[in-house]
Design a protein around this motif. Structure first.
Motif, short mmCIF file in Angstrom:
data_model
loop_
_atom_site.label_atom_id
_atom_site.label_comp_id
_atom_site.label_asym_id
_atom_site.label_seq_id
_atom_site.Cartn_x
_atom_site.Cartn_y
_atom_site.Cartn_z
N MET A 1 0.84 -1.21 0.00
CA MET A 1 0.00 0.00 0.00
C MET A 1 0.87 1.26 0.00
SD MET A 1 -2.87 1.15 2.81
CE MET A 1 -3.68 2.73 2.68
N ALA A 2 0.50 2.25 -0.80
CA ALA A 2 1.25 3.51 -0.83
C ALA A 2 1.13 4.21 0.52
CB ALA A 2 0.71 4.39 -1.94
N ASP A 3 2.08 5.11 0.79
CA ASP A 3 2.02 5.80 2.08
C ASP A 3 0.84 6.76 2.11
OD1 ASP A 3 2.80 8.29 0.89
OD2 ASP A 3 4.87 7.64 0.93
N LEU A 4 0.55 7.23 3.32
CA LEU A 4 -0.64 8.06 3.54
C LEU A 4 -0.59 9.36 2.75
CD1 LEU A 4 -0.95 7.58 7.42
CD2 LEU A 4 -2.28 6.42 5.63
N LEU A 5 0.57 10.00 2.74
CA LEU A 5 0.70 11.28 2.04
C LEU A 5 0.51 11.10 0.53
CD1 LEU A 5 1.35 14.28 2.07
CD2 LEU A 5 3.79 13.70 2.05
N GLU A 6 1.12 10.09 -0.01
CA GLU A 6 1.01 9.84 -1.44
C GLU A 6 -0.43 9.49 -1.83
OE1 GLU A 6 2.63 6.58 -4.73
OE2 GLU A 6 3.68 6.82 -2.82
N THR A 7 -1.07 8.64 -1.02
CA THR A 7 -2.44 8.23 -1.31
C THR A 7 -3.40 9.41 -1.26
OG1 THR A 7 -2.01 6.03 -0.41
CG2 THR A 7 -4.31 6.68 -0.63
N SER A 8 -3.26 10.23 -0.22
CA SER A 8 -4.16 11.38 -0.05
C SER A 8 -3.97 12.39 -1.18
CB SER A 8 -3.91 12.06 1.30
OG SER A 8 -4.12 11.17 2.37
N THR A 9 -2.73 12.64 -1.55
CA THR A 9 -2.44 13.62 -2.61
C THR A 9 -2.97 13.13 -3.96
OG1 THR A 9 -0.45 14.32 -1.41
CG2 THR A 9 -0.60 14.92 -3.74
N ALA A 10 -2.87 11.82 -4.21
CA ALA A 10 -3.32 11.27 -5.49
C ALA A 10 -4.83 11.42 -5.69
CB ALA A 10 -2.92 9.80 -5.58
N LEU A 11 -5.56 11.51 -4.58
CA LEU A 11 -7.02 11.66 -4.68
C LEU A 11 -7.43 13.06 -5.12
CD1 LEU A 11 -8.09 9.72 -1.46
CD2 LEU A 11 -8.36 8.96 -3.83
N LEU A 12 -6.51 14.02 -5.01
CA LEU A 12 -6.81 15.40 -5.40
C LEU A 12 -6.46 15.58 -6.88
CD1 LEU A 12 -5.39 17.09 -2.18
CD2 LEU A 12 -7.81 16.94 -2.85
N THR A 13 -7.29 15.05 -7.70
CA THR A 13 -7.09 15.10 -9.16
C THR A 13 -7.31 16.52 -9.67
OG1 THR A 13 -9.42 14.59 -9.54
CG2 THR A 13 -7.89 12.72 -9.35
N PRO A 14 -6.85 16.84 -10.87
CA PRO A 14 -7.07 18.18 -11.45
C PRO A 14 -8.53 18.58 -11.47
CG PRO A 14 -5.44 17.00 -12.73
CD PRO A 14 -5.98 16.01 -11.74
N ASP A 15 -9.43 17.63 -11.74
CA ASP A 15 -10.85 17.96 -11.77
C ASP A 15 -11.34 18.37 -10.38
OD1 ASP A 15 -13.56 17.93 -13.03
OD2 ASP A 15 -13.88 16.32 -11.55
N ARG A 16 -10.92 17.65 -9.36
CA ARG A 16 -11.35 17.98 -7.99
C ARG A 16 -10.72 19.28 -7.51
NH1 ARG A 16 -10.55 11.62 -6.59
NH2 ARG A 16 -12.57 10.95 -7.43
N ILE A 17 -9.51 19.53 -7.91
CA ILE A 17 -8.88 20.81 -7.56
C ILE A 17 -9.61 21.96 -8.24
CG2 ILE A 17 -6.79 22.19 -7.89
CD1 ILE A 17 -5.17 19.63 -7.42
N GLN A 18 -10.02 21.77 -9.47
CA GLN A 18 -10.78 22.78 -10.20
C GLN A 18 -12.07 23.10 -9.46
OE1 GLN A 18 -9.79 24.04 -13.47
NE2 GLN A 18 -11.39 25.58 -13.11
N LYS A 19 -12.79 22.07 -9.00
CA LYS A 19 -14.04 22.28 -8.26
C LYS A 19 -13.80 22.97 -6.93
CE LYS A 19 -16.53 18.40 -10.36
NZ LYS A 19 -17.14 17.08 -10.15
N ALA A 20 -12.73 22.55 -6.22
CA ALA A 20 -12.40 23.18 -4.95
C ALA A 20 -12.05 24.65 -5.14
CB ALA A 20 -11.25 22.44 -4.28
N ALA A 21 -11.33 24.97 -6.22
CA ALA A 21 -10.97 26.35 -6.52
C ALA A 21 -12.22 27.20 -6.74
CB ALA A 21 -10.06 26.40 -7.75
N ALA A 22 -13.20 26.64 -7.44
CA ALA A 22 -14.45 27.36 -7.67
C ALA A 22 -15.21 27.59 -6.37
CB ALA A 22 -15.32 26.58 -8.66
N LEU A 23 -15.14 26.63 -5.46
CA LEU A 23 -15.84 26.75 -4.17
C LEU A 23 -15.30 27.93 -3.35
CD1 LEU A 23 -16.14 23.01 -3.01
CD2 LEU A 23 -18.03 24.56 -3.56
N VAL A 24 -13.99 28.12 -3.37
CA VAL A 24 -13.38 29.15 -2.50
C VAL A 24 -13.01 30.42 -3.26
CG1 VAL A 24 -12.50 27.42 -0.89
CG2 VAL A 24 -11.06 28.15 -2.81
N GLY A 25 -13.18 30.43 -4.57
CA GLY A 25 -12.87 31.64 -5.34
C GLY A 25 -11.40 31.90 -5.52
N GLU A 26 -10.61 30.85 -5.67
CA GLU A 26 -9.17 31.00 -5.92
C GLU A 26 -8.83 30.35 -7.26
OE1 GLU A 26 -7.17 32.67 -4.02
OE2 GLU A 26 -8.23 32.83 -2.10
#
Length: 270
Positions: free
Chosen positions: A1-26
Protein backbone atom coordinates in the motif's frame (compact mmCIF):
# COMPACT_ATOMS: atom_id res chain seq x y z
CA UNK A 1 0.00 0.00 0.00
CA UNK A 2 1.25 3.51 -0.83
CA UNK A 3 2.02 5.80 2.08
CA UNK A 4 -0.64 8.06 3.54
CA UNK A 5 0.70 11.28 2.04
CA UNK A 6 1.01 9.84 -1.44
CA UNK A 7 -2.44 8.23 -1.31
CA UNK A 8 -4.16 11.38 -0.05
CA UNK A 9 -2.44 13.62 -2.61
CA UNK A 10 -3.32 11.27 -5.49
CA UNK A 11 -7.02 11.66 -4.68
CA UNK A 12 -6.81 15.40 -5.40
CA UNK A 13 -7.09 15.10 -9.16
CA UNK A 14 -7.07 18.18 -11.45
CA UNK A 15 -10.85 17.96 -11.77
CA UNK A 16 -11.35 17.98 -7.99
CA UNK A 17 -8.88 20.81 -7.56
CA UNK A 18 -10.78 22.78 -10.20
CA UNK A 19 -14.04 22.28 -8.26
CA UNK A 20 -12.40 23.18 -4.95
CA UNK A 21 -10.97 26.35 -6.52
CA UNK A 22 -14.45 27.36 -7.67
CA UNK A 23 -15.84 26.75 -4.17
CA UNK A 24 -13.38 29.15 -2.50
CA UNK A 25 -12.87 31.64 -5.34
CA UNK A 26 -9.17 31.00 -5.92
CA UNK A 27 -7.22 29.98 -9.00
CA UNK A 28 -6.62 26.25 -9.59
CA UNK A 29 -2.86 26.85 -9.32
CA UNK A 30 -3.15 28.52 -5.91
CA UNK A 31 -5.64 25.88 -4.76
CA UNK A 32 -3.33 23.05 -5.77
CA UNK A 33 -0.45 24.78 -3.96
CA UNK A 34 -2.66 25.11 -0.88
CA UNK A 35 -3.52 21.41 -0.88
CA UNK A 36 0.20 20.60 -1.23
CA UNK A 37 0.70 22.14 2.23
CA UNK A 38 -2.69 21.27 3.73
CA UNK A 39 -2.58 17.47 3.36
CA UNK A 40 0.84 17.01 5.06
CA UNK A 41 -0.15 19.54 7.73
CA UNK A 42 -3.29 17.54 8.62
CA UNK A 43 -1.28 14.30 8.73
CA UNK A 44 1.37 15.95 10.92
CA UNK A 45 -1.36 17.23 13.26
CA UNK A 46 -2.86 13.74 13.50
CA UNK A 47 0.60 12.29 14.18
CA UNK A 48 1.19 14.77 17.01
CA UNK A 49 -2.27 14.02 18.43
CA UNK A 50 -1.54 10.28 18.48
CA UNK A 51 1.77 10.73 20.34
CA UNK A 52 0.02 10.11 23.68
CA UNK A 53 -2.25 7.24 24.72
CA UNK A 54 -5.18 9.61 25.21
CA UNK A 55 -4.56 11.28 21.85
CA UNK A 56 -4.26 7.92 20.08
CA UNK A 57 -7.67 6.94 21.47
CA UNK A 58 -9.11 10.28 20.29
CA UNK A 59 -7.68 9.70 16.83
CA UNK A 60 -9.16 6.20 16.65
CA UNK A 61 -12.56 7.67 17.50
CA UNK A 62 -12.23 10.34 14.80
CA UNK A 63 -11.26 7.82 12.15
CA UNK A 64 -14.15 5.51 12.99
CA UNK A 65 -16.67 8.36 13.09
CA UNK A 66 -15.52 10.39 10.06
CA UNK A 67 -13.35 8.15 7.92
CA UNK A 68 -15.06 4.86 8.67
CA UNK A 69 -13.62 2.06 6.58
CA UNK A 70 -12.68 4.43 3.77
CA UNK A 71 -15.77 3.77 1.67
CA UNK A 72 -16.48 7.51 1.62
CA UNK A 73 -13.54 7.86 -0.79
CA UNK A 74 -15.66 6.14 -3.44
CA UNK A 75 -17.92 9.21 -3.67
CA UNK A 76 -15.49 12.15 -3.72
CA UNK A 77 -17.51 13.77 -6.51
CA UNK A 78 -20.16 14.67 -3.93
CA UNK A 79 -17.50 15.92 -1.50
CA UNK A 80 -16.23 18.46 -4.04
CA UNK A 81 -19.58 19.09 -5.73
CA UNK A 82 -20.53 22.15 -3.66
CA UNK A 83 -23.92 20.77 -2.55
CA UNK A 84 -25.19 19.62 0.87
CA UNK A 85 -22.60 16.81 1.00
CA UNK A 86 -19.84 19.37 0.67
CA UNK A 87 -21.27 21.59 3.42
CA UNK A 88 -21.73 18.63 5.75
CA UNK A 89 -18.19 17.42 5.10
CA UNK A 90 -16.72 20.88 5.75
CA UNK A 91 -18.68 21.24 8.99
CA UNK A 92 -17.38 17.86 10.12
CA UNK A 93 -13.90 18.86 8.98
CA UNK A 94 -13.93 21.97 11.16
CA UNK A 95 -14.78 19.84 14.21
CA UNK A 96 -11.91 17.50 13.38
CA UNK A 97 -9.49 20.41 13.02
CA UNK A 98 -10.50 21.84 16.39
CA UNK A 99 -9.74 18.49 17.99
CA UNK A 100 -6.44 18.08 16.18
CA UNK A 101 -4.99 21.60 16.42
CA UNK A 102 -6.92 23.13 19.32
CA UNK A 103 -5.84 26.69 20.08
CA UNK A 104 -3.20 26.58 17.34
CA UNK A 105 -5.75 26.26 14.54
CA UNK A 106 -5.72 29.99 13.69
CA UNK A 107 -1.92 29.90 13.45
CA UNK A 108 -2.10 26.86 11.17
CA UNK A 109 -4.63 28.57 8.88
CA UNK A 110 -2.59 31.80 8.75
CA UNK A 111 0.64 30.01 7.85
CA UNK A 112 -1.02 27.86 5.18
CA UNK A 113 -2.60 30.94 3.60
CA UNK A 114 0.72 32.77 3.67
CA UNK A 115 2.64 29.85 2.17
CA UNK A 116 0.24 29.36 -0.75
CA UNK A 117 -0.81 32.96 -1.37
CA UNK A 118 -4.56 32.45 -0.85
CA UNK A 119 -6.98 34.27 1.43
CA UNK A 120 -7.20 33.14 5.04
CA UNK A 121 -10.87 32.23 4.55
CA UNK A 122 -9.95 30.11 1.52
CA UNK A 123 -7.22 28.28 3.43
CA UNK A 124 -9.69 27.58 6.24
CA UNK A 125 -12.31 26.18 3.84
CA UNK A 126 -9.82 24.01 1.95
CA UNK A 127 -8.42 22.71 5.23
CA UNK A 128 -11.94 21.75 6.37
CA UNK A 129 -12.62 20.09 3.02
CA UNK A 130 -9.42 18.03 3.12
CA UNK A 131 -9.77 16.78 6.72
CA UNK A 132 -12.53 14.19 6.01
CA UNK A 133 -10.62 12.99 2.92
CA UNK A 134 -7.44 12.35 4.96
CA UNK A 135 -9.43 10.55 7.67
CA UNK A 136 -11.02 8.41 4.94
CA UNK A 137 -7.53 7.39 3.80
CA UNK A 138 -6.63 6.52 7.40
CA UNK A 139 -9.86 4.52 7.78
CA UNK A 140 -9.07 2.50 4.68
CA UNK A 141 -5.52 1.83 5.88
CA UNK A 142 -6.71 0.88 9.36
CA UNK A 143 -9.17 -1.64 7.94
CA UNK A 144 -6.69 -3.10 5.44
CA UNK A 145 -4.06 -3.66 8.14
CA UNK A 146 -6.33 -4.44 11.07
CA UNK A 147 -4.87 -1.65 13.20
CA UNK A 148 -5.82 -0.60 16.71
CA UNK A 149 -5.06 2.82 18.26
CA UNK A 150 -1.38 2.00 18.78
CA UNK A 151 -1.00 0.63 15.27
CA UNK A 152 -2.64 3.72 13.83
CA UNK A 153 -0.24 5.93 15.78
CA UNK A 154 2.74 3.94 14.46
CA UNK A 155 1.43 4.21 10.92
CA UNK A 156 1.36 8.00 11.21
CA UNK A 157 4.77 8.09 12.87
CA UNK A 158 6.24 6.23 9.90
CA UNK A 159 5.30 9.28 7.78
CA UNK A 160 7.32 11.75 9.87
CA UNK A 161 10.35 12.07 7.60
CA UNK A 162 8.15 12.51 4.51
CA UNK A 163 6.04 15.17 6.22
CA UNK A 164 8.98 17.20 7.54
CA UNK A 165 9.81 18.60 4.12
CA UNK A 166 6.22 19.24 3.04
CA UNK A 167 4.75 21.16 5.97
CA UNK A 168 5.27 24.98 5.88
CA UNK A 169 8.49 25.76 7.72
CA UNK A 170 6.83 27.96 10.36
CA UNK A 171 4.56 25.06 11.37
CA UNK A 172 7.26 22.42 11.73
CA UNK A 173 7.94 23.26 15.38
CA UNK A 174 4.24 23.63 16.19
CA UNK A 175 3.49 20.15 14.82
CA UNK A 176 6.42 18.38 16.44
CA UNK A 177 8.51 17.96 13.29
CA UNK A 178 11.44 20.00 14.57
CA UNK A 179 12.72 23.23 13.01
CA UNK A 180 11.56 26.81 13.64
CA UNK A 181 8.20 27.55 15.16
CA UNK A 182 6.00 30.55 14.43
CA UNK A 183 5.43 30.84 18.18
CA UNK A 184 9.15 31.25 18.79
CA UNK A 185 9.36 33.94 16.11
CA UNK A 186 6.86 36.12 18.00
CA UNK A 187 8.75 36.10 21.29
CA UNK A 188 10.24 39.39 22.48
CA UNK A 189 14.04 39.18 22.61
CA UNK A 190 15.30 39.00 26.21
CA UNK A 191 18.18 41.35 27.07
CA UNK A 192 21.44 39.53 27.57
CA UNK A 193 22.26 38.81 31.18
CA UNK A 194 25.72 37.50 32.13
CA UNK A 195 25.70 33.93 33.30
CA UNK A 196 26.06 33.51 37.05
CA UNK A 197 29.73 33.38 38.04
CA UNK A 198 30.94 34.76 34.71
CA UNK A 199 32.53 37.79 36.42
CA UNK A 200 34.60 35.46 38.61
CA UNK A 201 35.78 33.56 35.57
CA UNK A 202 36.88 36.86 33.97
CA UNK A 203 38.79 37.74 37.14
CA UNK A 204 40.59 34.39 37.03
CA UNK A 205 41.89 35.34 33.57
CA UNK A 206 42.44 39.02 34.27
CA UNK A 207 44.48 38.79 37.50
CA UNK A 208 47.29 36.59 36.07
CA UNK A 209 47.51 38.85 33.01
CA UNK A 210 47.74 41.94 35.23
CA UNK A 211 50.48 40.33 37.32
CA UNK A 212 52.43 39.39 34.19
CA UNK A 213 52.14 42.96 32.95
CA UNK A 214 53.46 44.33 36.27
CA UNK A 215 56.38 41.88 36.30
CA UNK A 216 57.21 42.81 32.70
CA UNK A 217 57.17 46.51 33.52
CA UNK A 218 59.42 45.93 36.57
CA UNK A 219 61.91 43.90 34.57
CA UNK A 220 62.04 46.51 31.82
CA UNK A 221 62.63 49.24 34.40
CA UNK A 222 65.36 47.17 36.09
CA UNK A 223 67.14 46.55 32.80
CA UNK A 224 67.08 50.25 31.99
CA UNK A 225 68.42 51.07 35.47
CA UNK A 226 71.19 48.49 35.17
CA UNK A 227 72.18 49.87 31.79
CA UNK A 228 72.28 53.40 33.12
CA UNK A 229 74.32 52.36 36.20
CA UNK A 230 76.88 50.48 34.08
CA UNK A 231 77.26 53.45 31.73
CA UNK A 232 77.61 55.84 34.65
CA UNK A 233 80.19 53.53 36.24
CA UNK A 234 82.12 53.38 32.99
CA UNK A 235 82.13 57.14 32.66
CA UNK A 236 83.13 57.55 36.27
CA UNK A 237 85.98 55.07 35.81
CA UNK A 238 87.13 56.94 32.74
CA UNK A 239 87.04 60.24 34.62
CA UNK A 240 88.92 58.91 37.72
CA UNK A 241 91.82 57.19 35.92
CA UNK A 242 94.82 59.40 34.93
CA UNK A 243 97.89 58.63 32.81
CA UNK A 244 101.25 59.76 34.38
CA UNK A 245 104.43 60.03 32.27
CA UNK A 246 107.48 58.61 34.11
CA UNK A 247 110.93 60.25 33.94
CA UNK A 248 112.57 57.16 32.56
CA UNK A 249 110.02 56.94 29.82
CA UNK A 250 106.75 55.15 29.67
CA UNK A 251 103.57 56.01 31.51
CA UNK A 252 101.40 54.73 34.30
CA UNK A 253 97.58 54.78 34.65
CA UNK A 254 96.46 55.34 38.22
CA UNK A 255 93.25 56.46 39.90
CA UNK A 256 93.20 60.13 40.77
CA UNK A 257 93.62 60.92 44.46
CA UNK A 258 95.08 57.53 45.28
CA UNK A 259 98.46 56.96 46.97
CA UNK A 260 99.96 55.69 43.73
CA UNK A 261 98.70 58.76 41.93
CA UNK A 262 100.36 61.10 44.42
CA UNK A 263 103.57 59.04 44.33
CA UNK A 264 103.66 58.92 40.54
CA UNK A 265 102.80 62.58 40.28
CA UNK A 266 105.75 63.54 42.46
CA UNK A 267 108.16 61.76 40.15
CA UNK A 268 106.40 62.06 36.79
CA UNK A 269 104.33 64.33 34.69
CA UNK A 270 100.49 63.96 34.57
Amino acid sequence: MADLLETSTALLTPDRIQKAAALVGESPTSTQKSFAGIVPTILAGLMKLSSSDTGASQLLGLVKRVGGDGSMLNNLGALFGGGPATQTAMSTGREVLQTVFGGKLDTVVDQLASASGVKTSSASSLLSLAAPLVLGVLGRGMKARGLNAGGLANLLLSEKSALAGRVPAALSGVLGLGGPSVTAARLTPVPFAPEAGSSLRWLRWLLPLALLALVGAWLASSWRACGQTAEQGKQAAQQQVARIALPEGGSLEVREGSFNYNLAASSGTP
